[in-house]
Design an enzyme around this catalytic site. Structure first.
Site, short mmCIF file in Angstrom:
data_model
loop_
_atom_site.label_atom_id
_atom_site.label_comp_id
_atom_site.label_asym_id
_atom_site.label_seq_id
_atom_site.Cartn_x
_atom_site.Cartn_y
_atom_site.Cartn_z
N LYS A 52 24.35 92.96 30.24
CA LYS A 52 23.11 93.59 30.71
C LYS A 52 23.16 95.09 30.45
CE LYS A 52 22.42 89.92 33.99
NZ LYS A 52 22.75 89.36 35.31
N GLN A 96 23.94 90.70 41.36
CA GLN A 96 24.61 89.69 40.54
C GLN A 96 25.19 88.59 41.42
OE1 GLN A 96 24.80 89.70 37.02
NE2 GLN A 96 25.60 87.65 37.39
N ASP A 119 14.67 90.35 38.89
CA ASP A 119 15.19 89.00 38.68
C ASP A 119 14.20 87.94 39.17
OD1 ASP A 119 17.48 88.42 37.33
OD2 ASP A 119 18.84 88.84 39.00
#
Ligand code: NAP
Length: 287
Positions: A52, A96, A119
């Protein structure tokens, strides 16, 4: 032989377009920024986070990492999220997963402002997705939908069968396919006679987490097969949930692993960060 859906190439094209958009934003004094929170030392998460950061660097998005100790409390994690919610320079917040077992991931997602939820995992984003509002669509489902669009695969009236009902892939993907007018079936580990469902699928999507689980005899002739899975084979190779060799002979389209859905997921994350930066700097935004 099936046409290979080249996710890697499409992702590259999307990232190039995003770089142009990012440069234009910078000319207006807007510097898109992503904050990534990682708790503990999970080796797979480290690889994902690194990928990322690389993608952000390529596009020109400022990237900031917060590595937290494995033993951090829920309160401290939520406090950090709250602080980032109120930091104007941060446009996107990514937590995460997985988290250590003493932490409640849903509670942490709930703490992220939906305006920075790149997300698409917060209850607000999920609710808006279900109700058809403008929202951040979670990156893997969004990437799959982009692949359908690029290859002009029309979902209207098609039987879409998704194997897997996770909150991050199966469920939001089902909503996305429904929005594209497909008839959607979600299968899972308690589904009876899985093959009876998969054999009916015009579009079969595997998000299971089991190497080479879907074999040729489970697939209808001419079906489109999307492989979300990322697994390690016994030989240490990265393989999907679909047995590529047997399914490729039957399907009309198929995604490879690696080089299919994976790169698209990261490209759509970058897309969401740029969208967040634009929305947060637009006085007329109704987002
Ligand atoms: P997950 O949360 O573990 O969910 C797996 C799903 O598969 C569950 O719904 C489970 O059913 C179902 N399942 C397991 N065994 C089954 C069986 N024998 N028959 C039918 N269904 C079965 O996994 P996830 O997070 O959705 O991820 C799935 C895969 O995609 C993993 O390989 C992951 O690494 C990969 N992934 C890839 C990307 C990408 O960017 N390409 C992104 C995210 C995930 P139950 O609900 O009944 O347990």
């Amino acid at each position: 032989m099936a046409t290979i859906i080249e996710g890697k190439n499409l992702a590259k094209k999307i990232r190039e377009e995003l770089k142009v958009e990012c440069d234009q934003l910078k000319k207006q004094g807007i510097y898109p920024k992503l904050a990534v929170i990682m708790v503990g030392d999970n080796p797979a998460s480290k690889v994902y986070v690194k990928n990322k950061s690389k993608a952000c660097n390529q596009i020109g998005i400022t990237y900031e990492e917060y590595f937290l100790e494995e033993t951090i409390t829920q309160q401290k994690l939520n406090d950090l999220i709250e602080r980032l919610n109120h930091t104007k320079e941060v446009n996107g917040i990514l937590l995460q997963s997985p988290l250590p077992s003493h932490l409640d991931i849903n509670q942490a997602f709930k703490a992220i402002s939906y305006r920075k939820d790149v997300d698409g995992f917060t209850p607000s984003s999920v609710g808006k997705l279900v109700m058809g509002g403008d929202t951040f669509i979670s990156c893997t489902p969004y990437g799959v939908i982009k692949m359908f669009e690029e290859y002009k695969i029309d979902l209207t009236g098609k039987n879409v069968v998704i194997i897997g009902r996770s909150n991050i892939v199966g469920k939001p993907l089902a909503q996305c396919c429904l929005a594209k007018n497909a008839t959607v079936t979600i299968c899972h580990s308690r589904t009876k006679d899985l093959q009876e469902h998969t054999k009916r699928a015009d579009i079969l999507i595997a998000a299971i987490g089991k190497a080479n689980f879907v074999t040729g005899h489970m697939v209808k002739e001419g079906a489109v097969v999307i492989d979300v899975g990322i697994n390690r084979s016994q030989e240490g190779k990265i393989v999907g949930d679909v047995d590529f060799e047997s399914v490729e002979k039957i399907a009309s389209y198929i995604t490879p692993v690696p080089g299919g859905v994976g790169p698209m997921t990261i490209a759509m994350l970058m897309n969401n960060v740029i969208k967040a930066a634009k929305e947060q700097n637009n006085k007329n935004s109704t987002f």
